[in-house]
Structure formats: C-alpha cells, structure tokens
Motif scaffolding. Structure first.
Motif, mmCIF file in Angstrom:
data_model
loop_
_atom_site.group_PDB
_atom_site.id
_atom_site.type_symbol
_atom_site.label_atom_id
_atom_site.label_comp_id
_atom_site.label_asym_id
_atom_site.label_seq_id
_atom_site.Cartn_x
_atom_site.Cartn_y
_atom_site.Cartn_z
ATOM 1 N N ARG A 122 0.946 6.582 -15.961
ATOM 2 C CA ARG A 122 0.072 6.050 -17.010
ATOM 3 C C ARG A 122 -0.612 4.778 -16.545
ATOM 4 O O ARG A 122 -1.797 4.555 -16.815
ATOM 5 C CB ARG A 122 0.879 5.791 -18.278
ATOM 6 N N ALA A 145 5.680 6.345 -16.509
ATOM 7 C CA ALA A 145 5.071 5.041 -16.814
ATOM 8 C C ALA A 145 4.167 4.589 -15.683
ATOM 9 O O ALA A 145 3.082 4.038 -15.912
ATOM 10 C CB ALA A 145 6.162 4.010 -17.081
ATOM 11 N N SER A 181 -5.749 -2.646 -15.136
ATOM 12 C CA SER A 181 -4.978 -1.675 -15.914
ATOM 13 C C SER A 181 -5.472 -1.681 -17.341
ATOM 14 O O SER A 181 -5.491 -2.699 -18.002
ATOM 15 C CB SER A 181 -3.486 -2.021 -15.865
ATOM 16 N N HIS A 211 -3.293 5.689 -13.917
ATOM 17 C CA HIS A 211 -4.450 6.366 -14.472
ATOM 18 C C HIS A 211 -5.140 5.530 -15.545
ATOM 19 O O HIS A 211 -6.021 6.022 -16.247
ATOM 20 C CB HIS A 211 -4.041 7.717 -15.061
ATOM 21 N N ARG A 257 -7.460 1.424 -20.244
ATOM 22 C CA ARG A 257 -7.527 2.811 -20.672
ATOM 23 C C ARG A 257 -8.427 3.653 -19.789
ATOM 24 O O ARG A 257 -8.677 4.799 -20.095
ATOM 25 C CB ARG A 257 -7.984 2.880 -22.135
ATOM 26 N N LYS A 265 -4.038 4.315 -18.402
ATOM 27 C CA LYS A 265 -3.703 4.579 -19.794
ATOM 28 C C LYS A 265 -2.743 3.546 -20.364
ATOM 29 O O LYS A 265 -2.385 3.619 -21.543
ATOM 30 C CB LYS A 265 -3.090 5.976 -19.921
ATOM 31 N N ALA A 266 -2.297 2.616 -19.571
ATOM 32 C CA ALA A 266 -1.394 1.557 -20.024
ATOM 33 C C ALA A 266 -1.682 0.306 -19.210
ATOM 34 O O ALA A 266 -2.229 0.368 -18.104
ATOM 35 C CB ALA A 266 0.073 1.978 -19.872
#
Length: 366
Positions: free
Chosen positions: A113, A110, A216, A116, A218, A118-119
């Motif tokens: 993510r 988590a 934060s 990077h 995508r 993605k969340a």
C-alpha cells in the motif's frame, strides 16, 4: 511339562503328535520352528526349579499363523495411531506457521500500500516482535519527508535571496554597457546575469512544483488527474482544441506523486498548446497494473531532428517570438527522472509527440 520321576503333563488340547522336549534344557527361554499339524509351529522351552529342587521342563507350542495374526493386528493398530499422530502434528505445525506468519503478511500488504501510494505510512497493529520495526520504518519515512521538505524550502529561499543582488548586478551591468569604454564588460556581465537568472528561475520552478507534497499518498488516478489540467489549458489557449483518449486505462492508479505528475502534464500540454496549429491530443495507454504510457501529440511544426536532444537543456528556446522561458521541458525531464519515469520527444506524422512512460519504480520525489 515333565520332571524327573514324574509323569509328563500334557494339555488337553494336544490330541496328537509330540513336542520336542529337548528344547527345554535351560532357564533361558528358547524356541524353534517346527512343522505342526496345521502348518508351521513355534515351540518354546525352558526349565524351572521345582519345590524339591528338581528341574521342571516346560514346553509350549503355538501355530505361527496365530502369532502372525496378532502381530498384523498390532501393526495395523499402531500404523493407524501413528498416522493419526503424524496428521495431527502436521496440522499443528501448519497452524503454527500460518498464524505466526500472518503479521508478516500484514506487513507485506502495508508495504505494498505504501509503495503504490495508497497509504502515507505502514498501517496496522503488529505483535511485539515486529512492532518496533514498523515504528522505526514509519519514523524513517516521516524524517525523510521532513528532510526533503526542508531542503526544498531552503533551495527556494536561497533562490529568492539571490534575486535582489542579481537585479542590482544587472542594473549596474546595463549602466556599464551604456558607456563606450565599458560596453564589452557590461555585455559579459549581462550575459552571465541572464544565465544566473535562468538557473534561479529553474530552481524556483522546481521547488514550487514539489513544495509541500509527500511521496507517499494516494497516488495518481488516471485519467482523472488530467481533467482539470485540460480545462485550464483550454482557457489558456482558447484557439486550440484539447482532446483526451483514455478508454484503455480508466481507474488505473499509478504509485506516483500526484503533484509532480500534474506538473509534468501541465508543462507538456502548455508546450503543445503554444506550438500546435489547432489540435492537441492527450492519450493514456495502460501497460500493466502499475504502469502507463502517456502521449501528448500536437499538429505543430515539430522540432528539427538535429535539435531534439537540445530541447531539454535549460534555457533552450527555438523561437524567441513564442512566449516562454526555456525552462519547462528541463523541469519536466528533471521531475521524470526523480519519479523514475522516462520522457522522450519525437516528430510524428502531424507534429511533435511527447511520450511519458511511467512505472512503479518509486523514488523520493526529490
């Protein structure tokens, strides 16, 4: 077996030889190792009281090889059972460690993510021991984003609120400069008002570039983020040709803020379009799973080497006849510093080359 006044009783299996009966002289069991008919033999002896109170001497002998065989058999069985027990304990320990650390693995994924892009927060369900930590971290992320958003709004509001009084000051300075006795003072006020206007425009542009965005998200999909910007630049500079080279990093996702990254590309491409003679080339080169190098090259006159360091200063304009406010490169460098990227300028074989090196350093995007 012997007793005083009685005949010696012998086992039918003892057909030859004699046992050392002297070893049976105590109630304690004693033994000795002698040479038997088939090899080493162990003789045991002890005494017990008989019905009439007489001493009965018991002497027993057995081959040592038989005892060794029994001991070896017991040792093998015990070793196998202990090995099985050890294997079971190890398997149980590994299973406990594996299942107990799985929530931490999910938490690590988590975090990856989130890092990077993605969340927007730590996702997933966690056991009671970890859930409070994940909840606190998510609360901190939301609080940090809200605080940054409020700060940007306040900076924009402050810059807007200064515009009206600054316009009044500028108007009064122009009136003073029209009077011969106040012309010098009016010129000083106009210069200072111009400097203040540049700073206000710079802060407004900086606030607009990041307004309403979150760090934060995508992330940035390379080179998809550049396609609409290139179409806009082609309309803005119809007499120039914009070309993109990104075969080496198609589908690469950078953990950067998409709004800030797009703003940097827009500034650099617009600047290249203003100075290019004909062609502007945008190229992407992947340097790893989460890093990328962006090059924007034009075929314009470039910048004199001794003036390259001044290009990022607020208000710098090398040609007053070229449209602009002198704020674009300063804003681009500010955004790069906020996201942990590096922006450099250099003269190439044809014109100016702007190089943007992006890596997964994070940053709050402020």
């Amino acid at each position: 077996m012997t007793a005083n006044g009685h005949a010696t009783l012998r086992s039918p299996s003892m057909t030859r030889g004699r046992l050392d009966e002297t070893i049976a002289h105590s109630p304690e069991i004693l033994h000795s190792v002698d040479t038997g008919p088939t090899g080493p033999a162990i003789t045991y002896g002890f005494t017990r009281k008989g019905p009439a109170g007489e001493d009965i001497h018991f002497v027993i002998a057995t081959d040592q090889s038989e005892l060794d065989r029994l001991i070896d058999s017991f040792t093998r069985d015990l070793t196998l059972r202990l090995a099985g027990l050890a294997a079971l304990l190890l398997a149980t320990g590994f299973a406990i460690i594996f299942f107990s650390l799985r929530p931490l693995d999910r938490l690590s994924l988590a975090f990856a993510r989130l890092r990077h892009g993605k969340a927007e927060e730590l996702e997933g369900e966690y056991p009671a021991e970890i859930a409070p930590l994940a909840a606190d971290l998510n609360a901190y992320i939301r609080h940090n984003e809200a605080m940054i958003a409020r700060a940007r709004v306040q900076a924009g509001n402050l810059a807007h609120s200064l515009r009206t009084p600054l316009a009044i000051i500028t108007d009064e300075a122009e009136r003073l400069s029209e009077r011969s006795e106040c012309r010098a003072a009016g010129a000083v006020l106009l210069d200072q008002a111009s400097a203040m206007t540049q700073q206000i425009e710079y802060q407004l542009a900086r606030a607009r570039s990041s307004a309403g965005k979150k760090h934060s998200g995508r992330g940035v999909m390379v080179p998809d983020v550049a396609a609409p910007i290139l179409r806009a630049m082609q309309r803005l500079h119809p007499d120039k040709q914009f070309k993109m080279l990104a075969d080496g990093c198609n589908g690469l996702v950078l953990p950067l803020d998409a709004v800030d990254f797009a703003a940097i590309l827009s500034i650099l491409l617009d600047n290249a379009g203003k100075w290019a003679s004909r062609d502007v080339t945008l190229s992407f080169a992947g340097a790893g799973a989460d890093s990328c190098t962006v090059r924007i090259e034009d075929d314009g006159p470039g910048i004199p080497e001794n003036l390259l360091e001044q290009a990022f200063a607020v208000g710098t304009r090398f040609d007053p006849d070229v449209a602009g406010s002198g704020l674009g490169l300063a804003i681009a460098q500010d955004l790069c510093a906020a996201m942990g990227a590096e922006l450099t300028l250099a003269n190439g074989a044809r014109g100016l080359i702007a190089t943007l090196r992006c890596a997964a350093k994070g940053g709050d995007g402020s």
